[in-house]
Design an enzyme around this catalytic site. Structure first.
Site, short mmCIF file in Angstrom:
data_model
loop_
_atom_site.label_atom_id
_atom_site.label_comp_id
_atom_site.label_asym_id
_atom_site.label_seq_id
_atom_site.Cartn_x
_atom_site.Cartn_y
_atom_site.Cartn_z
N SER A 77 -8.11 63.53 14.46
CA SER A 77 -7.78 63.37 15.89
C SER A 77 -8.29 64.50 16.78
CB SER A 77 -6.28 63.25 16.06
OG SER A 77 -5.89 61.95 15.73
N LYS A 80 -10.80 63.52 19.26
CA LYS A 80 -10.42 62.86 20.53
C LYS A 80 -10.66 63.77 21.73
CE LYS A 80 -6.90 60.09 18.13
NZ LYS A 80 -5.48 60.04 17.73
N TYR A 204 -15.02 54.76 16.18
CA TYR A 204 -13.81 55.59 16.10
C TYR A 204 -13.61 56.13 14.67
CZ TYR A 204 -8.88 56.86 16.05
OH TYR A 204 -7.70 57.55 15.88
N TYR A 256 1.02 65.21 19.86
CA TYR A 256 1.77 63.93 19.85
C TYR A 256 3.20 64.13 20.33
CZ TYR A 256 -2.22 63.18 16.91
OH TYR A 256 -3.48 63.14 16.42
N VAL A 274 -4.69 64.60 11.40
CA VAL A 274 -3.93 64.34 10.18
C VAL A 274 -4.51 64.94 8.91
CG1 VAL A 274 -2.60 62.26 10.68
CG2 VAL A 274 -4.96 62.05 9.93
#
Ligand code: GLN
Length: 331
Positions: A77, A80, A204, A256, A274
């Site tokens: 992530s 991103k 992705y 998050y 992760v």
């Protein structure tokens, strides 16, 4: 007991800073036992849960590395942050923000619930999966390679080399992608995808599988700390306005549903993944005291044993401790 509070007797030499960080990594490594490596992407289960490492790359030229700093891992992530930057550079900030919001969700990174419950027309922010998948759909190109080309160019400018997709991670992501597919279909239904669904998802999965190192995270964190400028060359790699926007999103949404706690207790923009990586950004700060890295630094942390929110458990504790000891908070 963890030692090393900075006070007027503390020497700020590289050697001393190294001793402190070594001590803290050894202490927080014990906490790795409390976390679990991610298992929903099968290949990530292979990571060693007791690994913990950190690289701090300072604007003052000092780099401190400690613990397991030589293990390559997939960016997950953390990508991103950089696809969002790439989309903003390609399409302009207002185009992107018309299609993805900048609000924290308070929900898990792969939640679908909030999309449906809120009857929203665009995903909440670019750092939850829904928002990130939408952002990926905005990138130009009709193959994953074409879409990701500007991302690789950005990495190359920052790192001096082109990182590569780890094919094993990519396959594993693709084969275990039911939830991301569900998110993708939902986005399709609400009109939040600008490319074909399969193309978007494949892109992705590839962006999440790019392999990087802790040194890379620290280098990229340092560029963000300097609002997008590479101090070595004086070149602007990321436009200042985009760098500042992305840092505000890292602070509010980067961890998050633990972003509020991280902002309160650590106080610096950061983004987790992760596989156990965290990129953290310490902008230059004005303090009267003698403190390490006053001119700012980028930090990379790796610790694959995760907490229940999917963030590196010992990595967060280590960052919190260093931030408190060295007064990194931007507040
Ligand atoms: N590839 C992962 C996923 O989509 C990234 C999630 C993460 O790093 N939190 O589920």
């Amino acid at each position: 007991m963890v030692q090393g509070a900075v006070n007027r007797h503390t020497k700020l030499s590289e050697e001393w800073l190294q001793k402190y960080v070594d001590d803290w990594v050894a202490f927080y490594r014990k906490h790795t036992k409390e976390g679990k490596v991610a298992s929903y992407i099968p290949v990530l289960k292979k990571a060693n849960p007791s690994h913990l490492g950190i690289v701090i790359s300072g604007n003052n030229g000092i780099t401190i590395q400690s613990g397991d700093v030589s293990i390559p891992f997939s960016i997950q992530s953390i990508s991103k942050v950089f696809t969002f930057i790439t989309a903003c550079m390609q399409r302009g900030i207002s185009y992107v923000l018309n299609r993805v919001d900048v609000e924290p969700t308070g929900e898990a990174f792969n939640s679908i619930m909030h999309l449906e419950m809120g009857k929203v027309e665009k995903p909440f922010n670019p750092f939850v999966n829904a928002g990130a998948i939408s952002v990926t759909s905005l990138l130009d190109g009709s193959t994953p390679e074409e879409k990701l080309e500007p991302l690789y160019e950005l990495f190359e400018k920052m790192l001096g080399y082109r990182p590569k997709v780890n094919r094993e991670v990519y396959q594993s992501e693709k084969e275990s992608s039911v939830r991301n597919r569900a998110i993708g279909y939902y986005l399709l239904e609400i009109g939040a995808l600008e490319s074909d669904l399969e193309l978007t998802l494949d892109t992705y999965f590839q962006q999440c599988s790019i392999e990087i190192s802790l040194q890379d995270l620290a280098t990229m964190g340092k560029i963000l700390a300097n609002d997008g400028e590479d101090l070595k060359t004086g070149k602007e790699i990321i436009p200042r306005q985009i760098a500042r926007l992305v840092k505000s999103l890292m602070l509010t949404c980067g961890m998050y549903d633990a972003s509020g706690k991280f902002a309160a207790y650590v106080g610096i923009p950061a983004k987790s993944g992760v596989s156990g990586g965290i990129i953290a950004v310490v902008p230059p700060r004005a303090r009267a005291n003698e403190l390490p890295f006053l001119s700012g630094c980028g930090i990379g942390v790796y610790g694959p044993a995760l907490d229940s929110q999917g963030n590196s458990l010992a990595g967060i504790k280590l960052l919190r401790h260093i931030s408190n000891q060295w007064d990194f908070s931007i507040f």
